[in-house]
Design an enzyme around this catalytic site. Structure first.
Site, short mmCIF file in Angstrom:
data_model
loop_
_atom_site.label_atom_id
_atom_site.label_comp_id
_atom_site.label_asym_id
_atom_site.label_seq_id
_atom_site.Cartn_x
_atom_site.Cartn_y
_atom_site.Cartn_z
NE ARG A 10 27.89 14.56 67.14
CZ ARG A 10 26.65 14.45 67.58
NH1 ARG A 10 26.17 13.28 67.91
NH2 ARG A 10 25.89 15.52 67.70
CD GLU A 58 29.43 0.26 75.66
OE1 GLU A 58 28.53 1.11 75.47
OE2 GLU A 58 29.43 -0.56 76.62
CG PHE A 83 30.56 4.06 76.87
CD1 PHE A 83 30.58 4.26 78.24
CD2 PHE A 83 29.53 4.63 76.13
CE1 PHE A 83 29.60 4.99 78.87
CE2 PHE A 83 28.54 5.37 76.75
CZ PHE A 83 28.57 5.56 78.13
CG HIS A 109 29.55 11.88 72.01
ND1 HIS A 109 29.45 11.30 70.77
CD2 HIS A 109 28.38 12.52 72.25
CE1 HIS A 109 28.26 11.59 70.26
NE2 HIS A 109 27.61 12.33 71.12
CG ASP A 117 25.58 13.77 77.24
OD1 ASP A 117 24.45 14.27 77.35
OD2 ASP A 117 25.93 13.08 76.27
NE ARG A 167 26.15 16.33 72.25
CZ ARG A 167 25.44 16.37 73.37
NH1 ARG A 167 26.05 16.31 74.55
NH2 ARG A 167 24.13 16.48 73.33
#
Length: 314
Positions: A10, A58, A83, A109, A117, A167
């Site tokens: 990322r 999004e 998303f 991610h 998460d 990530r």
């Protein structure tokens, strides 16, 4: 011995956007209130007038990206994979894919390496979803070098592209003079005659480690990096199937609809041999440190080695 360089893909995405932004004034970056996490903030700092924060919306962001592409801009729409591929699937399909618009989707991610998460944010289904959209190119780079090259290739390609970034900081494995990124072409990283391991994303590094472990047991494993899952490199897969007679696929994604399924499609039609899928086995992720989750789901070098060794020596 010097420490191996590690960087999250990322981060590579953000750096590559900034570099490309300096070269191409038509490049526009959109994010959904996640510039810090997706690293599009690097581009925003350099080119604030070409960065659009669409807020936590999004699906709307994908519509804006579609509109921008129709004005001649090259938009990179950025958000978490959950998303970008999940929440906004309808807009990606109907507003970008159906009219074949020149929109690039930067999905960060992805996979269980999102870590703490948890399952709601660990998208293990995005490759499967994007594979079903006609004309969608899917790239899943293995490290910093490949991720930067992938972003540039995405810009140069005319049409929709989905890029998958992680990530977790991962080792740089492609830092060599002869490295060349070619859209739709796999890379043989290790020759072998007994079996073939086909890997993608962060699993490529682990697959190379597993191959070294297998060599100590007398199992000579070929390792292929498939960075472009769609269109997939049929030639390299068919050749491996014909020469090694057995394939293992490794991915930080569900074994349903991802790399393993794409490889099976090729093998079944052109060179039928056994294919064994190593990945997320029809379950959700869970909250925990990224490296511990990768180990628990048997997706690290030890897990891959044990799965293959057990199968080969049974």
């Amino acid at each position: 011995m010097s420490e191996i360089k590690k960087i999250a893909t990322r981060e590579s995405y953000g750096n590559a956007l900034a570099e490309l932004g300096a070269e191409h004034e038509d490049l526009i970056v959109l994010d959904a209130d996640l510039a810090a996490a997706t690293k599009t903030g690097i581009f925003k700092k350099a080119f604030p007038e070409r960065h659009i924060d669409c807020g936590i919306a999004e699906s709307n962001m994908m519509g804006i990206a579609a509109g921008l592409s129709l004005t001649g801009k090259v938009p990179f729409a950025s958000s978490f994979a959950m998303f970008a591929a999940g929440r906004a699937f309808e807009q990606v399909r109907n507003t970008i894919g159906y009219p074949k618009l020149n929109v690039k989707i930067g999905a960060t991610h992805a996979g269980i390496s999102v870590g703490e998460d948890g399952a709601t944010h660990q998208c293990n289904e995005d490759i499967a979803l994007m594979r079903t959209i006609p004309g969608m190119v899917i790239i899943n780079p293995s490290d910093d070098v490949e991720a930067r090259a992938a972003v540039r290739a995405a810009y140069e390609h005319k049409g929709p592209v989905y890029m998958r970034f992680g990530r977790l900081a991962v080792p740089v494995i492609n830092d060599r003079e002869d490295y060349k990124f070619e859209l739709g072409k796999g890379v043989t990283l290790r020759e072998g005659k007994d079996i073939t391991i086909v890997a993608t994303g962060l699993e490529v590094g682990y697959a190379l480690e597993a191959a070294e472990k297998l060599a100590a047991d007398g199992i000579d494993a070929r390792v292929i990096n498939i960075h472009t899952i769609k269109p997939i490199d049929e030639e390299i897969i068919i050749k491996a199937a014909q020469e090694t007679k057995k394939i293992y696929t490794v991915e930080e994604h569900s074994i349903i609809g991802g790399l393993g399924s794409a490889v099976c499609d090729v093998v079944c039609e052109h060179a039928p041999v056994p294919v064994y899928k190593i990945g997320i086995r029809d379950r959700f992720g869970e909250s925990g440190p990224a490296l511990e989750l990768i180990h628990k789901f048997e997706l690290d070098a030890e897990g891959i080695y044990n799965r293959i060794r057990t199968k080969e020596l049974s």
